[in-house]
Scaffold this motif. Structure first.
Motif, short mmCIF file in Angstrom:
data_model
loop_
_atom_site.label_atom_id
_atom_site.label_comp_id
_atom_site.label_asym_id
_atom_site.label_seq_id
_atom_site.Cartn_x
_atom_site.Cartn_y
_atom_site.Cartn_z
N GLY A 3 40.56 27.84 0.44
CA GLY A 3 41.15 26.61 0.92
C GLY A 3 40.39 26.04 2.21
O GLY A 3 40.61 25.18 2.59
N MET A 4 38.98 26.57 2.17
CA MET A 4 38.11 25.99 3.24
C MET A 4 36.89 25.54 2.72
O MET A 4 35.86 25.85 3.10
CB MET A 4 37.81 27.31 4.46
N ARG A 5 36.87 24.41 2.08
CA ARG A 5 35.82 23.66 1.35
C ARG A 5 35.45 22.38 2.07
O ARG A 5 36.27 21.55 2.55
CB ARG A 5 36.06 23.35 -0.04
N PHE A 6 34.23 22.42 2.64
CA PHE A 6 33.77 21.25 3.44
C PHE A 6 33.80 20.13 2.23
O PHE A 6 33.09 20.07 1.31
CB PHE A 6 32.17 21.55 3.76
N PRO A 7 34.24 18.67 2.84
CA PRO A 7 34.57 17.71 1.72
C PRO A 7 33.24 16.82 1.24
O PRO A 7 33.50 16.07 0.47
CB PRO A 7 35.51 16.61 2.43
N LEU A 8 32.00 17.29 1.95
CA LEU A 8 30.76 16.41 1.71
C LEU A 8 29.88 17.52 0.95
O LEU A 8 29.71 18.59 1.18
CB LEU A 8 30.12 15.89 2.98
N VAL A 9 29.06 16.85 0.37
CA VAL A 9 27.79 17.69 -0.37
C VAL A 9 26.80 17.45 0.66
O VAL A 9 26.41 16.49 1.12
CB VAL A 9 27.39 17.09 -1.53
N ILE A 10 26.00 18.53 1.11
CA ILE A 10 24.80 18.63 1.69
C ILE A 10 23.54 18.93 0.81
O ILE A 10 23.50 19.66 0.00
CB ILE A 10 24.94 19.54 2.86
N GLY A 11 22.53 18.10 1.06
CA GLY A 11 21.43 18.14 0.12
C GLY A 11 20.50 17.22 0.34
O GLY A 11 20.30 16.26 1.30
N ASP A 12 20.05 16.63 -0.83
CA ASP A 12 18.94 15.52 -0.98
C ASP A 12 19.69 14.36 -0.57
O ASP A 12 20.90 14.04 -1.30
CB ASP A 12 18.27 15.33 -2.32
N ASP A 13 19.49 13.59 0.37
CA ASP A 13 19.81 12.16 0.68
C ASP A 13 21.15 12.45 1.26
O ASP A 13 21.99 11.34 1.39
CB ASP A 13 19.79 11.21 -0.50
N SER A 14 21.46 13.60 1.77
CA SER A 14 22.85 13.87 2.32
C SER A 14 23.03 14.73 3.10
O SER A 14 22.98 15.91 3.14
CB SER A 14 23.77 14.20 0.99
N LEU A 15 22.73 14.48 4.54
CA LEU A 15 22.65 15.06 5.69
C LEU A 15 21.74 16.40 5.87
O LEU A 15 21.10 16.23 7.12
CB LEU A 15 24.14 16.12 5.79
#
Length: 321
Positions: free
Chosen positions: A177-189
């Motif tokens: 139940g502890m999923r970060f709501p955003l994708v991290i990677g290319d063009d994202s953070l």
């Protein structure tokens, strides 16, 4: 951003204007979160009554998030007009040692028992469900006792929990139940990364469990292995004691669970990214790196946030799940 110090004598100090750098670090297993920051002493706006003491309460909020609540454990200063402060959350007090004998308790109940005895505040403690037959913890740190109970829960029930201090309240959460709501990677953070694969840390392809038979005076051993990976990697053996109250079927299940969990490469990624305080050790995060064909969820092992000159960044140590 707000950084407050409570001297516990009625004085509350706002250091937000004289702090130069703040680092908040969290760890998935076995360590308290820490807050390190540097302030300028004898600043132009400083009150002459201002003081810092070990044990003072530190409260840090930023970007609308309650980030850290803990206590000063180290104050460093020299000829320069800067003071370096190191604070830890409540889990630091679980590094004390003691002896417990637990019988038929879940990991959640172990946390509740220790927290009550240590007079620590608790918050959300999810039910870990698995009842551990017996736990003899002699001269162990309290945090190690909790981690051992969580390990047994994972091995026998297949559920993984993270234990942490949530702004002054000890919490136990199922990592599902502890999923970060955003994708991290290319063009994202993400701003940089490094990737590694290893069989040097916590990888085993032969599991040996043992217990001493008090009636015969002999040691009984139970073994399972994977011949394919032994041929590929060589023999990597884990040798551990097993609860004397377990029957043969339960021991076989534990052997199978351990081999399933340990008979694999550990793959980790180090990621540098723009900061988001919603991400801490113990969270799942979806990482996308096209160059390496990676688009998977990773478990955050360590997470270090830094705030300097108004710029918020974070360094993540990730483990593939």
């Amino acid at each position: 951003m707000e950084l407050l110090i409570d001297n516990k004598d009625g004085n509350l100090w706002d250091l937000s204007e004289i702090v130069s750098e703040i680092t908040w670090s969290t760890y998935r297993i076995g360590k308290p979160a820490s807050l390190e920051f540097t302030i300028v002493d004898r600043g132009i706006y400083q009150d002459k009554g201002f003081k810092l003491n070990n044990g003072d309460v530190v409260r840090y909020t930023d970007e609308g998030h309650k980030v850290f609540y803990g206590y000063i454990f180290k104050i460093s200063e020299g000829r320069e007009e800067e003071i370096e402060i190191l604070a830890y959350d409540q889990i630091r007090y679980l590094m004390n040692s003691g002896t417990y004998v637990f019988s038929k308790l879940t990991a959640t109940q172990v946390v509740q028992k220790i927290a009550k005895d240590m007079q620590l505040k608790t918050g959300t403690l999810e039910n870990s469900a698995y009842v551990i037959p017996s736990q003899i913890r002699d001269n162990k740190t309290f945090i190690d006792m909790i981690c051992m109970a969580l390990d047994e829960t994972l091995i026998n029930n297949g559920t993984n929990f993270v234990f942490y201090d949530d702004f002054g309240s000890l919490s136990l959460r199922n990592i599902a139940g502890m999923r970060f709501p955003l994708v991290i990677g290319d063009d994202s953070l993400m701003t940089d990364y490094s990737y590694s694969r290893s069989i040097d840390d916590e990888t085993y392809n032969q599991i040996v469990l043992y217990r001493d038979n008090k009636e015969t005076g002999k040691r009984e051993t139970y073994v399972t292995k994977d011949s394919a990976t032994i041929k590929k990697w060589g023999l990597l053996q884990l040798y551990e004691s097993v609860d004397e109250n377990l029957n043969q079927a339960q021991i076989n299940e534990q052997l199978a669970q351990l081999l399933f969990a340990k008979n694999r490469e550990s793959r980790s990624l180090s990621v540098e990214a723009l900061g988001d305080y919603r991400l801490r050790a113990g969270c799942y995060v979806n990482l996308y790196i096209k160059k390496m064909s990676i688009n998977k969820f990773f478990l955050v092992e360590t997470c270090t946030h830094k705030k300097s000159d108004g710029v918020h960044t974070m360094d993540l140590e990730l483990r593939l799940v």
